[in-house]
Design a protein around this motif. Structure first.
Motif, PDB file in Angstrom:
ATOM      1  N   ALA A 369       0.819  -1.217   0.000  1.00 31.56           N
ATOM      2  CA  ALA A 369       0.000   0.000   0.000  1.00 31.56           C
ATOM      3  C   ALA A 369       0.848   1.261   0.000  1.00 31.56           C
ATOM      4  N   GLN A 370       0.381   2.259  -0.740  1.00 28.71           N
ATOM      5  CA  GLN A 370       1.041   3.561  -0.792  1.00 28.71           C
ATOM      6  C   GLN A 370       0.009   4.657  -0.540  1.00 28.71           C
ATOM      7  N   LYS A 371       0.504   5.788  -0.029  1.00 32.90           N
ATOM      8  CA  LYS A 371      -0.367   6.923   0.277  1.00 32.90           C
ATOM      9  C   LYS A 371      -0.651   7.779  -0.948  1.00 32.90           C
ATOM     10  N   THR A 372       0.320   7.905  -1.828  1.00 37.32           N
ATOM     11  CA  THR A 372       0.198   8.855  -2.931  1.00 37.32           C
ATOM     12  C   THR A 372       0.491   8.193  -4.270  1.00 37.32           C
ATOM     13  N   ALA A 373      -0.038   8.808  -5.325  1.00 39.60           N
ATOM     14  CA  ALA A 373       0.245   8.328  -6.677  1.00 39.60           C
ATOM     15  C   ALA A 373       1.724   8.477  -6.996  1.00 39.60           C
ATOM     16  N   GLU A 374       2.363   9.517  -6.439  1.00 37.88           N
ATOM     17  CA  GLU A 374       3.793   9.729  -6.662  1.00 37.88           C
ATOM     18  C   GLU A 374       4.597   8.538  -6.153  1.00 37.88           C
ATOM     19  N   ALA A 375       4.230   8.034  -4.983  1.00 36.78           N
ATOM     20  CA  ALA A 375       4.941   6.894  -4.412  1.00 36.78           C
ATOM     21  C   ALA A 375       4.714   5.638  -5.245  1.00 36.78           C
ATOM     22  N   SER A 376       3.502   5.467  -5.780  1.00 38.52           N
ATOM     23  CA  SER A 376       3.214   4.310  -6.636  1.00 38.52           C
ATOM     24  C   SER A 376       4.050   4.347  -7.901  1.00 38.52           C
ATOM     25  N   VAL A 377       4.156   5.513  -8.505  1.00 38.74           N
ATOM     26  CA  VAL A 377       4.949   5.653  -9.729  1.00 38.74           C
ATOM     27  C   VAL A 377       6.424   5.401  -9.438  1.00 38.74           C
ATOM     28  N   ALA A 378       6.906   5.902  -8.304  1.00 40.79           N
ATOM     29  CA  ALA A 378       8.305   5.686  -7.940  1.00 40.79           C
ATOM     30  C   ALA A 378       8.601   4.199  -7.765  1.00 40.79           C
ATOM     31  N   ALA A 379       7.642   3.463  -7.223  1.00 38.86           N
ATOM     32  CA  ALA A 379       7.853   2.039  -6.942  1.00 38.86           C
ATOM     33  C   ALA A 379       7.699   1.168  -8.175  1.00 38.86           C
ATOM     34  N   LEU A 380       6.740   1.509  -9.037  1.00 37.64           N
ATOM     35  CA  LEU A 380       6.373   0.604 -10.128  1.00 37.64           C
ATOM     36  C   LEU A 380       6.560   1.188 -11.522  1.00 37.64           C
ATOM     37  N   GLY A 381       6.886   2.461 -11.605  1.00 40.42           N
ATOM     38  CA  GLY A 381       7.050   3.083 -12.909  1.00 40.42           C
ATOM     39  C   GLY A 381       5.802   3.830 -13.345  1.00 40.42           C
ATOM     40  N   ASP A 382       5.956   4.689 -14.327  1.00 44.64           N
ATOM     41  CA  ASP A 382       4.860   5.558 -14.759  1.00 44.64           C
ATOM     42  C   ASP A 382       3.691   4.774 -15.347  1.00 44.64           C
ATOM     43  N   ASP A 383       3.940   3.572 -15.851  1.00 40.28           N
ATOM     44  CA  ASP A 383       2.876   2.792 -16.495  1.00 40.28           C
ATOM     45  C   ASP A 383       1.783   2.377 -15.518  1.00 40.28           C
ATOM     46  N   ILE A 384       2.059   2.425 -14.211  1.00 41.34           N
ATOM     47  CA  ILE A 384       1.022   2.043 -13.242  1.00 41.34           C
ATOM     48  C   ILE A 384      -0.179   2.976 -13.333  1.00 41.34           C
ATOM     49  N   ARG A 385      -0.009   4.187 -13.872  1.00 42.42           N
ATOM     50  CA  ARG A 385      -1.137   5.104 -14.041  1.00 42.42           C
ATOM     51  C   ARG A 385      -2.182   4.530 -14.999  1.00 42.42           C
ATOM     52  N   ASN A 386      -1.760   3.651 -15.896  1.00 41.59           N
ATOM     53  CA  ASN A 386      -2.679   3.062 -16.869  1.00 41.59           C
ATOM     54  C   ASN A 386      -3.395   1.831 -16.334  1.00 41.59           C
ATOM     55  N   TRP A 387      -3.099   1.446 -15.107  1.00 38.11           N
ATOM     56  CA  TRP A 387      -3.720   0.262 -14.499  1.00 38.11           C
ATOM     57  C   TRP A 387      -4.277   0.659 -13.126  1.00 38.11           C
ATOM     58  N   PRO A 388      -5.316   1.471 -13.093  1.00 35.66           N
ATOM     59  CA  PRO A 388      -5.811   2.010 -11.820  1.00 35.66           C
ATOM     60  C   PRO A 388      -6.271   0.941 -10.839  1.00 35.66           C
ATOM     61  N   ASP A 389      -6.804  -0.178 -11.326  1.00 35.49           N
ATOM     62  CA  ASP A 389      -7.272  -1.226 -10.411  1.00 35.49           C
ATOM     63  C   ASP A 389      -6.137  -1.834  -9.601  1.00 35.49           C
ATOM     64  N   ALA A 390      -4.922  -1.827 -10.170  1.00 34.32           N
ATOM     65  CA  ALA A 390      -3.781  -2.431  -9.486  1.00 34.32           C
ATOM     66  C   ALA A 390      -2.929  -1.409  -8.755  1.00 34.32           C
ATOM     67  N   ASN A 391      -3.324  -0.152  -8.758  1.00 32.67           N
ATOM     68  CA  ASN A 391      -2.512   0.889  -8.137  1.00 32.67           C
ATOM     69  C   ASN A 391      -2.438   0.685  -6.618  1.00 32.67           C
ATOM     70  N   PRO A 392      -1.231   0.714  -6.043  1.00 37.59           N
ATOM     71  CA  PRO A 392      -1.090   0.488  -4.591  1.00 37.59           C
ATOM     72  C   PRO A 392      -1.823   1.506  -3.718  1.00 37.59           C
ATOM     73  N   VAL A 393      -2.223   2.658  -4.257  1.00 38.96           N
ATOM     74  CA  VAL A 393      -2.980   3.600  -3.430  1.00 38.96           C
ATOM     75  C   VAL A 393      -4.339   3.021  -3.042  1.00 38.96           C
ATOM     76  N   ASN A 394      -4.789   1.999  -3.747  1.00 36.34           N
ATOM     77  CA  ASN A 394      -6.068   1.360  -3.443  1.00 36.34           C
ATOM     78  C   ASN A 394      -5.926   0.223  -2.439  1.00 36.34           C
ATOM     79  N   LEU A 395      -4.733   0.029  -1.889  1.00 37.94           N
ATOM     80  CA  LEU A 395      -4.482  -1.088  -0.977  1.00 37.94           C
ATOM     81  C   LEU A 395      -4.340  -0.649   0.471  1.00 37.94           C
ATOM     82  N   GLN A 396      -4.829   0.552   0.805  1.00 38.53           N
ATOM     83  CA  GLN A 396      -4.645   1.066   2.160  1.00 38.53           C
ATOM     84  C   GLN A 396      -5.628   0.498   3.176  1.00 38.53           C
ATOM     85  N   ASP A 397      -6.656  -0.206   2.711  1.00 37.13           N
ATOM     86  CA  ASP A 397      -7.616  -0.830   3.625  1.00 37.13           C
ATOM     87  C   ASP A 397      -6.918  -1.921   4.445  1.00 37.13           C
TER      88      ASP A 397
END
Length: 468
Positions: A369-397
């Motif tokens: 899980a990540q707090k921000t989209a910036e952190a997700s991109v840093a971890a997985l690369g810019d292409d994660i923006r094209n896969w919103p369902d798999a974005n770590p910002v959605n794993l904070q539950d």
């Protein structure tokens, strides 16, 4: 055969047929009774899928009409009435498991992989599944995975077997959202990055890797843990017996460890051809004499932080941090072919936590899980923006503690996966049982190269004893 003979053998044949069916029914019933509640639900689901398949396939557009009569139909048909066209549906073989069912089907003309994938939502509704995926399973075949319970929110625990892994360089991570195993091949991989918020599973993931590989002397581990000052305070306390080196958050001691490993890397580079007869370890694979050396840097930002200040102490820390980054860069960029792997874990793998000249050459990366989209991109690369369902910002539950996102080898896009929890008792047991397999790879190299001068590059006057 006469009618009398038929009357004689018919009861015997009927009895044999009934016996076969009775045995099959008994075996099926025995498996059903022996199964737990979850598995029984999957068995019932598999039966429903088999029985309803032909009708459902036609309703979902997974059938084709064959207007060409078979030779037998053409021979027996009435001359005035042409034979009726046949409706063909793909054959289906179904197996249950704890999460649902796995079905394999053959393709037909105009009913191929694309049609099965389009019908997946209808199949999910009809089979009462959370989701259904369809993937190719060889020429003219598809595999259909239906999960009744969501693997991502189903807590799992891993108990290490204590046996040497079948494949030394396969990292078993867990299961992805369709409950199939997720593995990563570490051969020819110089670095792995693991990111995510505290408490979401980074260390447990690494602990499993160490526990699974601990029975193999062909792999040796060193840890730099930036969360603690001493080993007994942290998550690796139970694993100390299986680590040939450990340091805490002391930058100077970490620097000494990194220098030791760069010295090892240089020695290996100088002698690999003479010792192994190859220029790349992965041509022959790790061995007890030349083990895969894994450096785990947990809370990596501790060792690479960009210190600001003009006082002597700050300048000293800044110099150590800069040199740490340079040394780890050496290991990541030059250690692959000689059997050295660096695993870097941090909360947010932005450039200030893991320098980009290190992070961007690590081919394997995953993020909890990540707090921000910036952190997700840093971890997985810019292409994660094209896969919103798999974005770590959605794993904070809290339900997603232990769930990570990553790009799987050989698959497009990003996938979410559930990593299991490893109990501390198992960790301690495995470490104690395998502690005798722990060796310093530098000592091994010096021994097997007969103290070759190339292995004794003087990077540091410190000794080769375990760093405490």
């Amino acid at each position: 055969m006469t009618l009398n003979e038929l009357d004689t053998y018919a009861p015997v044949v009927a009895m044999l047929v009934l016996t076969v069916f009775a045995v099959i029914a008994a075996v099926w019933l025995g498996r059903y009774i022996a199964a737990d509640r979850t598995m029984r639900a999957s068995i019932r689901q598999a039966v429903r899928v088999r029985w309803s398949w032909k009708r459902l396939a036609q309703m979902a557009g997974l059938s084709v009409t064959d207007k060409m009569p078979t030779p037998l139909a053409a021979f027996t048909s009435d001359g005035d009435k042409p034979p009726k066209p046949r409706v063909l549906t793909p054959s289906l073989k179904v197996k249950p498991d704890r999460f649902g069912i796995v079905a394999r089907a053959n393709c037909l003309p105009k009913v191929s992989l694309e049609q099965f994938q389009k019908a997946a939502p209808f199949l999910a509704d009809a089979w009462r599944c959370t989701r259904v995926s369809v993937l190719p399973d060889g020429p003219g075949q598809v595999v259909i995975r239906g999960v009744r319970t969501d693997p991502l929110i189903t807590l799992t625990e891993h108990a290490p077997t204590g046996e040497v892994p079948e494949d030394l360089v396969i990292w078993h991570l867990g299961v992805y959202e369709y409950a199939q195993p997720v593995t990563v091949a570490l051969s020819n991989v110089p670095g792995v990055t693991v990111a995510g918020l505290p408490g979401y599973g980074k260390t447990s993931l690494i602990n499993r890797f160490i526990c699974d590989c601990a029975p193999a002397p062909e792999i040796q581990f060193a840890v730099a843990d930036g969360k603690v000052s001493a080993a007994y305070e942290g998550d690796y306390a139970d694993l100390m017996g299986r680590l040939f080196a450990f340091v805490g958050d002391d930058l100077k001691k970490a620097n000494e460890l990194f220098k030791r490993l760069v010295k090892l890397r240089r020695g290996r580079s100088a002698s690999i051809k003479d010792v192994l007869g190859v220029k790349n370890l992965w041509q022959v694979g790790p061995s007890e004499n030349w083990p895969l050396t894994v450096l785990i840097i947990d809370e990596a930002h501790t060792f690479f932080r960009d210190y600001k200040g003009s006082d002597p102490e700050t300048k000293k820390l800044a110099a150590l941090a800069a040199e740490n980054a340079r040394l780890v860069e050496d290991l990541v960029k030059k250690g692959r072919s000689v059997g050295m792997l660096v695993i870097l874990a941090t909360q947010k793998s932005t450039g200030d936590a893991i320098p980009t000249f290190i992070r961007d050459v690590c081919p394997v990366g995953l993020s909890f899980a990540q707090k921000t989209a910036e952190a997700s991109v840093a971890a997985l690369g810019d292409d994660i923006r094209n896969w919103p369902d798999a974005n770590p910002v959605n794993l904070q539950d809290p339900a997603y503690v232990g769930v990570a996102s990553m790009a799987l080898q050989g698959r497009p896009g990003f996938t979410r996966l559930r990593t299991p929890y490893v109990n501390d008792a198992h960790t301690s047991e495995i470490s104690s049982a395998t502690a005798h397999l722990t060796y310093d790879p530098q000592t091994l190299l010096d021994y097997y190269t007969d103290h070759c001068p190339a292995t004794l590059i003087d990077l540091d006057k410190g000794n080769d004893s375990k760093v405490a």
